[in-house]
Design a protein around this motif. Sequence first.
Motif, PDB file in Angstrom:
ATOM      1  N   MET A 197       0.857  -1.178   0.000  1.00  0.00           N
ATOM      2  CA  MET A 197       0.000   0.000   0.000  1.00  0.00           C
ATOM      3  C   MET A 197       0.895   1.231   0.000  1.00  0.00           C
ATOM      4  SD  MET A 197      -3.130   0.548   2.701  1.00  0.00           S
ATOM      5  CE  MET A 197      -4.499   1.661   2.394  1.00  0.00           C
ATOM      6  N   SER A 198       0.418   2.333  -0.564  1.00  0.00           N
ATOM      7  CA  SER A 198       1.201   3.563  -0.557  1.00  0.00           C
ATOM      8  C   SER A 198       0.306   4.763  -0.273  1.00  0.00           C
ATOM      9  CB  SER A 198       1.928   3.760  -1.885  1.00  0.00           C
ATOM     10  OG  SER A 198       1.020   3.956  -2.947  1.00  0.00           O
ATOM     11  N   ASP A 199       0.925   5.820   0.214  1.00  0.00           N
ATOM     12  CA  ASP A 199       0.227   7.077   0.474  1.00  0.00           C
ATOM     13  C   ASP A 199       1.215   8.203   0.199  1.00  0.00           C
ATOM     14  OD1 ASP A 199      -1.781   8.816   1.224  1.00  0.00           O
ATOM     15  OD2 ASP A 199      -1.320   8.698   3.375  1.00  0.00           O
ATOM     16  N   SER A 200       0.713   9.397  -0.079  1.00  0.00           N
ATOM     17  CA  SER A 200       1.605  10.505  -0.379  1.00  0.00           C
ATOM     18  C   SER A 200       0.978  11.817   0.026  1.00  0.00           C
ATOM     19  CB  SER A 200       1.945  10.537  -1.878  1.00  0.00           C
ATOM     20  OG  SER A 200       0.795  10.784  -2.654  1.00  0.00           O
ATOM     21  N   VAL A 201       1.815  12.815   0.169  1.00  0.00           N
ATOM     22  CA  VAL A 201       1.379  14.174   0.432  1.00  0.00           C
ATOM     23  C   VAL A 201       2.330  15.109  -0.305  1.00  0.00           C
ATOM     24  CG1 VAL A 201       2.695  14.302   2.590  1.00  0.00           C
ATOM     25  CG2 VAL A 201       0.770  15.847   2.218  1.00  0.00           C
ATOM     26  N   CYS A 202       1.793  16.176  -0.900  1.00  0.00           N
ATOM     27  CA  CYS A 202       2.594  17.087  -1.722  1.00  0.00           C
ATOM     28  C   CYS A 202       2.557  18.504  -1.161  1.00  0.00           C
ATOM     29  CB  CYS A 202       2.066  17.113  -3.160  1.00  0.00           C
ATOM     30  SG  CYS A 202       2.194  15.552  -4.039  1.00  0.00           S
ATOM     31  N   THR A 203       3.606  19.245  -1.440  1.00  0.00           N
ATOM     32  CA  THR A 203       3.621  20.668  -1.115  1.00  0.00           C
ATOM     33  C   THR A 203       2.570  21.374  -1.970  1.00  0.00           C
ATOM     34  OG1 THR A 203       5.987  20.537  -0.637  1.00  0.00           O
ATOM     35  CG2 THR A 203       5.049  22.733  -0.988  1.00  0.00           C
ATOM     36  N   ALA A 204       1.721  22.143  -1.318  1.00  0.00           N
ATOM     37  CA  ALA A 204       0.645  22.831  -2.030  1.00  0.00           C
ATOM     38  C   ALA A 204       1.129  24.149  -2.615  1.00  0.00           C
ATOM     39  CB  ALA A 204      -0.525  23.081  -1.090  1.00  0.00           C
ATOM     40  N   GLY A 205       0.568  24.497  -3.781  1.00  0.00           N
ATOM     41  CA  GLY A 205       0.799  25.804  -4.359  1.00  0.00           C
ATOM     42  C   GLY A 205      -0.196  26.809  -3.828  1.00  0.00           C
TER      43      GLY A 205
ATOM     44  N   GLN B  71     -18.327  18.444   3.097  1.00  0.00           N
ATOM     45  CA  GLN B  71     -16.968  18.784   3.518  1.00  0.00           C
ATOM     46  C   GLN B  71     -16.294  19.596   2.416  1.00  0.00           C
ATOM     47  OE1 GLN B  71     -14.666  15.504   5.022  1.00  0.00           O
ATOM     48  NE2 GLN B  71     -12.780  16.711   5.185  1.00  0.00           N
ATOM     49  N   LEU B  72     -15.757  20.750   2.797  1.00  0.00           N
ATOM     50  CA  LEU B  72     -15.141  21.664   1.852  1.00  0.00           C
ATOM     51  C   LEU B  72     -13.637  21.756   2.099  1.00  0.00           C
ATOM     52  CD1 LEU B  72     -17.854  24.412   2.045  1.00  0.00           C
ATOM     53  CD2 LEU B  72     -17.182  23.276  -0.060  1.00  0.00           C
ATOM     54  N   LYS B  73     -12.877  21.812   0.992  1.00  0.00           N
ATOM     55  CA  LYS B  73     -11.430  21.974   1.066  1.00  0.00           C
ATOM     56  C   LYS B  73     -10.984  23.059   0.105  1.00  0.00           C
ATOM     57  CE  LYS B  73     -10.507  17.097   2.161  1.00  0.00           C
ATOM     58  NZ  LYS B  73      -9.748  15.881   1.766  1.00  0.00           N
ATOM     59  N   VAL B  74      -9.956  23.790   0.512  1.00  0.00           N
ATOM     60  CA  VAL B  74      -9.275  24.717  -0.376  1.00  0.00           C
ATOM     61  C   VAL B  74      -8.080  23.979  -0.976  1.00  0.00           C
ATOM     62  CG1 VAL B  74      -8.023  26.901  -0.560  1.00  0.00           C
ATOM     63  CG2 VAL B  74      -9.981  26.704   1.009  1.00  0.00           C
ATOM     64  N   VAL B  75      -8.009  23.928  -2.310  1.00  0.00           N
ATOM     65  CA  VAL B  75      -6.934  23.174  -2.965  1.00  0.00           C
ATOM     66  C   VAL B  75      -6.239  24.062  -4.003  1.00  0.00           C
ATOM     67  CG1 VAL B  75      -8.140  20.978  -2.644  1.00  0.00           C
ATOM     68  CG2 VAL B  75      -8.452  22.255  -4.776  1.00  0.00           C
ATOM     69  N   ASP B  76      -5.038  23.619  -4.414  1.00  0.00           N
ATOM     70  CA  ASP B  76      -4.308  24.326  -5.468  1.00  0.00           C
ATOM     71  C   ASP B  76      -4.739  23.797  -6.838  1.00  0.00           C
ATOM     72  OD1 ASP B  76      -3.031  21.886  -5.814  1.00  0.00           O
ATOM     73  OD2 ASP B  76      -1.088  22.554  -5.058  1.00  0.00           O
ATOM     74  N   ARG B  77      -4.052  24.204  -7.882  1.00  0.00           N
ATOM     75  CA  ARG B  77      -4.436  23.796  -9.234  1.00  0.00           C
ATOM     76  C   ARG B  77      -4.346  22.290  -9.440  1.00  0.00           C
ATOM     77  NH1 ARG B  77      -4.766  27.579 -13.405  1.00  0.00           N
ATOM     78  NH2 ARG B  77      -4.380  29.741 -12.759  1.00  0.00           N
ATOM     79  N   GLN B  78      -3.447  21.626  -8.710  1.00  0.00           N
ATOM     80  CA  GLN B  78      -3.286  20.176  -8.850  1.00  0.00           C
ATOM     81  C   GLN B  78      -4.197  19.390  -7.913  1.00  0.00           C
ATOM     82  OE1 GLN B  78      -0.457  22.326  -8.914  1.00  0.00           O
ATOM     83  NE2 GLN B  78      -0.730  22.097 -11.129  1.00  0.00           N
ATOM     84  N   GLY B  79      -4.997  20.076  -7.131  1.00  0.00           N
ATOM     85  CA  GLY B  79      -5.917  19.396  -6.221  1.00  0.00           C
ATOM     86  C   GLY B  79      -5.334  19.082  -4.869  1.00  0.00           C
ATOM     87  N   ASN B  80      -4.157  19.624  -4.539  1.00  0.00           N
ATOM     88  CA  ASN B  80      -3.553  19.412  -3.225  1.00  0.00           C
ATOM     89  C   ASN B  80      -4.196  20.327  -2.192  1.00  0.00           C
ATOM     90  OD1 ASN B  80      -1.432  17.578  -4.175  1.00  0.00           O
ATOM     91  ND2 ASN B  80      -0.557  19.396  -5.145  1.00  0.00           N
ATOM     92  N   LEU B  81      -4.479  19.781  -1.017  1.00  0.00           N
ATOM     93  CA  LEU B  81      -5.018  20.581   0.075  1.00  0.00           C
ATOM     94  C   LEU B  81      -4.036  21.686   0.428  1.00  0.00           C
ATOM     95  CD1 LEU B  81      -7.115  20.999   2.409  1.00  0.00           C
ATOM     96  CD2 LEU B  81      -5.638  19.507   3.791  1.00  0.00           C
ATOM     97  N   CYS B  82      -4.549  22.887   0.606  1.00  0.00           N
ATOM     98  CA  CYS B  82      -3.735  24.019   1.058  1.00  0.00           C
ATOM     99  C   CYS B  82      -3.889  24.137   2.579  1.00  0.00           C
ATOM    100  CB  CYS B  82      -4.188  25.311   0.377  1.00  0.00           C
ATOM    101  SG  CYS B  82      -3.999  25.286  -1.419  1.00  0.00           S
ATOM    102  N   PRO B  83      -2.991  23.529   3.358  1.00  0.00           N
ATOM    103  CA  PRO B  83      -3.221  23.369   4.799  1.00  0.00           C
ATOM    104  C   PRO B  83      -3.046  24.634   5.618  1.00  0.00           C
ATOM    105  CG  PRO B  83      -1.070  22.523   4.216  1.00  0.00           C
ATOM    106  CD  PRO B  83      -1.737  22.901   2.921  1.00  0.00           C
ATOM    107  N   ASP B  84      -2.475  25.688   5.026  1.00  0.00           N
ATOM    108  CA  ASP B  84      -2.328  26.927   5.790  1.00  0.00           C
ATOM    109  C   ASP B  84      -3.320  27.997   5.344  1.00  0.00           C
ATOM    110  OD1 ASP B  84      -1.208  27.305   3.329  1.00  0.00           O
ATOM    111  OD2 ASP B  84       0.739  28.030   4.045  1.00  0.00           O
ATOM    112  N   SER B  85      -4.324  27.612   4.548  1.00  0.00           N
ATOM    113  CA  SER B  85      -5.302  28.586   4.060  1.00  0.00           C
ATOM    114  C   SER B  85      -6.347  28.885   5.132  1.00  0.00           C
ATOM    115  CB  SER B  85      -5.976  28.082   2.788  1.00  0.00           C
ATOM    116  OG  SER B  85      -6.658  26.875   3.031  1.00  0.00           O
ATOM    117  N   SER B  86      -6.854  30.106   5.096  1.00  0.00           N
ATOM    118  CA  SER B  86      -7.858  30.533   6.085  1.00  0.00           C
ATOM    119  C   SER B  86      -8.950  31.373   5.430  1.00  0.00           C
ATOM    120  CB  SER B  86      -7.186  31.328   7.199  1.00  0.00           C
ATOM    121  OG  SER B  86      -6.489  32.443   6.669  1.00  0.00           O
ATOM    122  N   GLU B  87      -9.186  31.153   4.125  1.00  0.00           N
ATOM    123  CA  GLU B  87     -10.189  31.928   3.399  1.00  0.00           C
ATOM    124  C   GLU B  87     -11.569  31.820   4.044  1.00  0.00           C
ATOM    125  OE1 GLU B  87      -6.887  31.418   0.546  1.00  0.00           O
ATOM    126  OE2 GLU B  87      -7.894  30.150   1.997  1.00  0.00           O
ATOM    127  N   ARG B  88     -12.306  32.899   3.929  1.00  0.00           N
ATOM    128  CA  ARG B  88     -13.680  32.926   4.450  1.00  0.00           C
ATOM    129  C   ARG B  88     -14.628  32.452   3.357  1.00  0.00           C
ATOM    130  NH1 ARG B  88     -15.249  35.043   9.029  1.00  0.00           N
ATOM    131  NH2 ARG B  88     -17.482  35.327   9.415  1.00  0.00           N
TER     132      ARG B  88
END
Length: 821
Positions: free
Chosen positions: A702-710, A735-752
């Motif tokens: 099994m594998s899993d990954s996480v990428c640096t978000a843009g 459930q809502l997520k803020v993601v970059d163009r590649q679909g990576n979660l932006c974990p430091d985002s705080s948009e309203r």
Amino acid sequence: MKRFIVLSLMVGISFLSVFSQRSERILEEGWKFARGRYASAEKVNYDDKLWSSVTVPHDYAILGPFDRNNDLQDVMNIQNKETKVNRKTGRTGGLPYDGEAWYRCHFRLNGNSRSFLYFDGVMSEATVFVNGRQVAFQPNGYAAFQVEITSYAHRPGKDNVLAIKLDSKAHSSRWYPGAGIFREVRLIETGDVLLSAWNTKVITKIVGANKAEVSVDATIVGENKSGSIVRLELLDTNRNVVASRQASVRAGEQNSRQILTVLNPRLWSPEQPNLYHLRISLVRDKRVVDHLEQEVGIRSVEFVKGQGFFLNGKHRQIQGVCIHHDLGALGTAVNESALRYRLRLLKNMGCDAIRTSHNLPSSLLPRLCDEMGLMLLIEPFDEWDIPKCEKGFHRYFEDYAERIVRDMVRHFRNHASVILWGIGNEVPNQRDPEGWKLVKRLQQYCHEEDSTRSVTVCMDQIPYVLANGFAKEVDIPGINYNTWNFEKAAAVWQQGMILGSETASTVSSRGVYKFPLKLRSMAMYADHQSSGYDVEYCSWSNTPDVDFSLAEKYPWYLGQFVWTGFDYLGEPTPYNNDNWPSHSSLFGIIDLANIPKDRYYLYRSLWNKRDHTLHILPHWTWHGREGQVTPVMVYTDYPEAELFLNGKSMGRRRKLSLSEVQSMKGDSLALLRHYRLIWDSVKYESGKLVVVAYDREGHPAMSDSVCTAGQPYRLVATVDKHSVCANGTEYAFVQLKVVDRQGNLCPDSSERIRFRVDGCGEFVASANGDPTDLNPFHISEMPVFQGQLMAIVRGNGRVGELLFEASADGLLPCKIKIKTK
């Protein structure tokens, strides 16, 4: 060998009027509500037209606003090792739950002989009036109660007025208790002679692979002058009758006991919650005059000295969580779809049990646990006659304790999900040399109402109870935390078994990580958050790994109930003393928005025996940490894994054995390496982090990954269902997520985020899981926390389709369609 044996049949009671004089109505609509003191509001002719119109269940305080000054409490919490009085800000969530409030509604009777009102819970100190006359008082907001109103109600067809006065006191709770009629109200009408629901008792006398004998006690209420027949039918899921019987109850007698024989029974368990259906009919003069229909499930429970817990003859350890009764952004108003959503999350984690800490649950919880396969420890009290809170239940304990305990058992004893009764949580009486007498008394109430189940009391003052004998009378001692005292207690106590009745109290914030990585007690930071590495805990507690090791080492360890399954409103430890705006807990495995934290996957990796788990942490978006050590953890059920950063191996790690861990000196994380895979010295560089897990044969599995978000680019949404009932009682969780163009979660985002619901639906609430966020849940906008939040929607009464849209400045919006039917 001393054994505590529970052999019982679960009963989830639902009353049907088919073929009988019984009718029931849920009083949901048509309520008027007002906060404050209103003289004569119980009177029939009182003018309430300016009051608010509400539906029940209803929690009026969840609308807020949050305020530091709401329910400030100056307390020295001895149990938490405090040595001075501290100002508790946010102890009860910073919400305005206290003060007087009134509810009023109108109803008419259908014409049956007797009428009753059933309240599943009213918060709190409720006085009930019918047509201006007081008919009941219930000081405990969590306790269900029923009152006969036959002599107070008007004849059929004439209007009746039900008024309820609440008087919730400030300083009466250690967490957010909720406010209002937060559980259902039922109007019940019957004939002169009826079957008593809470006096119905169903017990499995013999359980084996090929046969179960089910004893059914039925109690007749009313004058049984000419005699009656009690008829029983047990049906399988296909509605085939698998057992039936009937018996006469002679004139003047009230009770019937019959035994049904079930061949080749399908047993109930968390893995296979098999259910039957029991029909109980009361027949007089060849006519059915009352009728109860109940879902039932056959199972056996044994607590064996020195050997542990057995369900249906098979040894297992309890994998449970403690939960408070609030539903996060929805408050305490009971809702089936919301509770189902939460229970599904727990089941997926591998959880198999719930402790209703520290109060009586709604009737809905045991019914869903019966159906979905979760065991229950139900307890009624957080304090006895010595106060924890200035205005707590201790004021009523002497007059109401016996009634509360007996009603608890009568109410819930026929549910197979219920495996234990609790009688108290961390009560100050633990320090009293005479405290054991109250243990004995409360346990006796339980045994008199239900001889088939054991009783526990949940203790944290272990040095005191070891010395004064507080635990000597209880069936099963429960220890809260105190992992260092388990072996000592096991050597002293004669019961030969101990329950981890409250464990861990690990604190964490979803998506937040603190450096350097190390174990910390009562760690506090400027942002009022705790580390998602799951290495921080309270002064009295520990990380989950310590509890895992107890379960692994000792057969007498019955299992555990983790504090807590979900974050809840109130008790924002370690930020509980004058640390506003902290106002909700950080203990949860799942946050206040119903989004799992990393810790969810740690428990899942050990508890979920059906599905594999592989989870990597932390996130990998650390602008400004380039070249700095950023440790990586992996939670998995696989024995080893290899980590890659931008294609370069960071090494292969395996879980260490307990003997290896014990031989390690100077490594504070040693025990964690038995349950987690840890790469301590990874230096951050942006890119892609990949983990590959290997099975016991050494093959990649099994594998899993996480990428640096843009940069944040768009919103994405997922929903738990694509259709809901149009009537508004069923919720959908988006459930809502803020993601970059590649679909990576932006974990430091705080948009309203702004929400809009068009068509056949409406917005209900949202939450982001931030224990410091003061945005009202019911307003249709909310900032994301660590890039995520949860919105809740429902139908508005029209059949068709609702359209949910989420938008934010600078981001592409998202839309979801949900059918309403």
